[in-house]
Design a protein around this motif. Structure first.
Motif, short mmCIF file in Angstrom:
data_model
loop_
_atom_site.label_atom_id
_atom_site.label_comp_id
_atom_site.label_asym_id
_atom_site.label_seq_id
_atom_site.Cartn_x
_atom_site.Cartn_y
_atom_site.Cartn_z
N ARG A 1 3.88 6.96 6.52
CA ARG A 1 4.61 7.74 5.64
C ARG A 1 5.64 8.34 6.19
O ARG A 1 5.84 8.82 7.39
CB ARG A 1 3.81 8.81 5.09
N THR B 1 0.77 -1.28 0.03
CA THR B 1 -0.01 0.11 0.06
C THR B 1 0.80 1.28 -0.04
O THR B 1 0.25 2.21 -0.06
CB THR B 1 -0.99 -0.03 1.26
N ASP C 1 -0.95 -0.03 12.02
CA ASP C 1 -0.50 -0.97 10.64
C ASP C 1 0.57 0.09 10.28
O ASP C 1 0.40 1.04 9.53
CB ASP C 1 -1.64 -0.99 9.75
N THR D 1 0.62 1.57 6.48
CA THR D 1 0.05 2.83 6.19
C THR D 1 0.96 4.02 6.64
O THR D 1 0.55 5.18 6.25
CB THR D 1 -1.26 2.89 7.13
N GLN E 1 -2.21 10.81 10.85
CA GLN E 1 -2.57 11.21 9.51
C GLN E 1 -3.89 11.65 9.51
O GLN E 1 -4.13 12.53 8.72
CB GLN E 1 -2.57 9.93 8.56
N ASP F 1 -1.10 5.86 11.46
CA ASP F 1 -2.65 5.83 11.50
C ASP F 1 -3.14 6.19 12.77
O ASP F 1 -3.99 6.72 12.79
CB ASP F 1 -2.88 4.37 10.93
N GLU G 1 -0.77 13.34 5.46
CA GLU G 1 -1.07 12.21 4.76
C GLU G 1 0.15 12.05 3.49
O GLU G 1 0.27 10.92 2.83
CB GLU G 1 -2.40 12.14 4.14
#
Length: 316
Positions: free
Chosen positions: A169, A57, A164, A167, A151, A107, A231
């Motif tokens: 960045r 992802t 997780d 997810t 985020q 997250d 994000e």
């Protein structure tokens, strides 16, 4: 020869020097990053480790190392891991402040911070410290600060137990700058970045500026709103403390003078020769031109504070 277009540029990576690559790689892997490339230079006695989010992802999943944003480069000079006296300059201690931190966005910030703490790592600032309860700063094995932000709905922490890493960045890199106007002009007019967000903190006497590249493909084709910057990945945060621009003798530490730590940020470009010619035409200050030295595939600009900005081709 093809021309160059700053709309195609990417804020590729941030380089920091590390004492023990095994310990550092383990830490950043805990944060969900993977080693996507390793370069070994035994004759010169150093190795480079490039880490990025590369899960299914991830925004840049499967892309070549230089055709990405949000990469961290670890530089290891052989022998430092066995030197009890070796210590990096993390950029946050006087009188050698300059580089501030890298930042990952997550997250669920409470669960993410608890997971880091459970793994035995220390914090410069926990969520419960101070007034700002929506950010934390973890410490990597060398004492570099890694900011942790949420985020989504980032001003609420909630009692969330799950996180997780797929997810996450690599959101931004922070540099302190002496003169905000000069630095913004350099990164916007010279490097082609866009100013996405400005945070003014007049009571505390500083401003934050978040810059980045929109890119011509992928999910981000419009400038983000204030609540969307978390994000993204591959942002540059400039921190300006009011009044430093008026102090003739004031300067930040660039990380490459002793004591060393942070090395450089890197912009990857569509056409290396044409991009460097453009920088030449704009009368930029150089640390290294393409034609200097043995390595003819990298160049280094100097920003207004003397930070090194590496220029490489995306198809490296």
């Amino acid at each position: 020869m093809a021309e160059t277009n700053t709309n195609n540029y990417k804020f590729n990576h941030t380089m920091i020097r590390v004492k023990d690559p095994k310990a550092s790689v383990k830490f950043y892997e805990l944060l969900g990053m993977s080693v996507i490339k390793k370069l070994e230079f035994p004759d010169n006695k150093f190795d480079l480790y490039f880490l990025a989010y590369d899960g299914p992802t991830a925004r840049s999943h499967g892309a070549s190392p230089m055709d990405r944003e949000g990469v961290i480069e670890l530089t290891h000079n052989y022998g430092t891991e066995n030197d009890d006296n070796f210590q990096v300059n993390n950029g946050n201690k006087e009188p050698h402040r300059g580089f501030g931190h890298t930042c990952i966005s997550v997250d669920n910030i409470q669960a993410a911070c608890q997971r880091i703490e459970d793994a035995g790592y220390k914090f410069q600032k926990k969520l419960t410290d101070g007034r700002m309860r929506n950010i934390a700063f973890a410490l990597d094995p060398d004492g570099y600060w890694v900011e942790i932000i949420g985020q989504n709905d980032w001003q609420k922490t909630g009692d969330v137990k799950e996180t997780d890493v797929g997810t996450y960045r690599m959101n931004h890199t922070m540099l302190r700058v002496k003169d905000a106007a000069k630095s913004l002009k350099f990164y916007q007019d010279i490097c082609g970045m866009q100013l996405f967000r400005t945070v003014e903190n007049k009571e505390a006497g500083f401003n934050l500026y978040f810059l980045g590249y929109l890119g011509n493909k992928g999910p981000h084709t419009e400038p983000p709103s204030d609540t969307q910057t978390a994000e993204r990945e591959g942002l540059l945060e400039l921190t300006w403390n009011y009044g430093t621009e008026n102090e003739a003798d004031f300067k930040y530490h660039n990380g490459n003078d002793e004591p060393q730590g942070f090395g450089h940020i890197c912009i990857s470009v569509d056409n290396l020769e044409q991009a460097c010619q453009r920088f030449e035409d704009l009368q930029c200050n150089w640390k290294k031109r393409l034609t200097d030295g043995r390595m003819k595939n990298v160049a280094f600009l100097l920003d207004p504070d003397g930070y090194w900005v590496e220029i490489v081709a995306q198809k490296f």
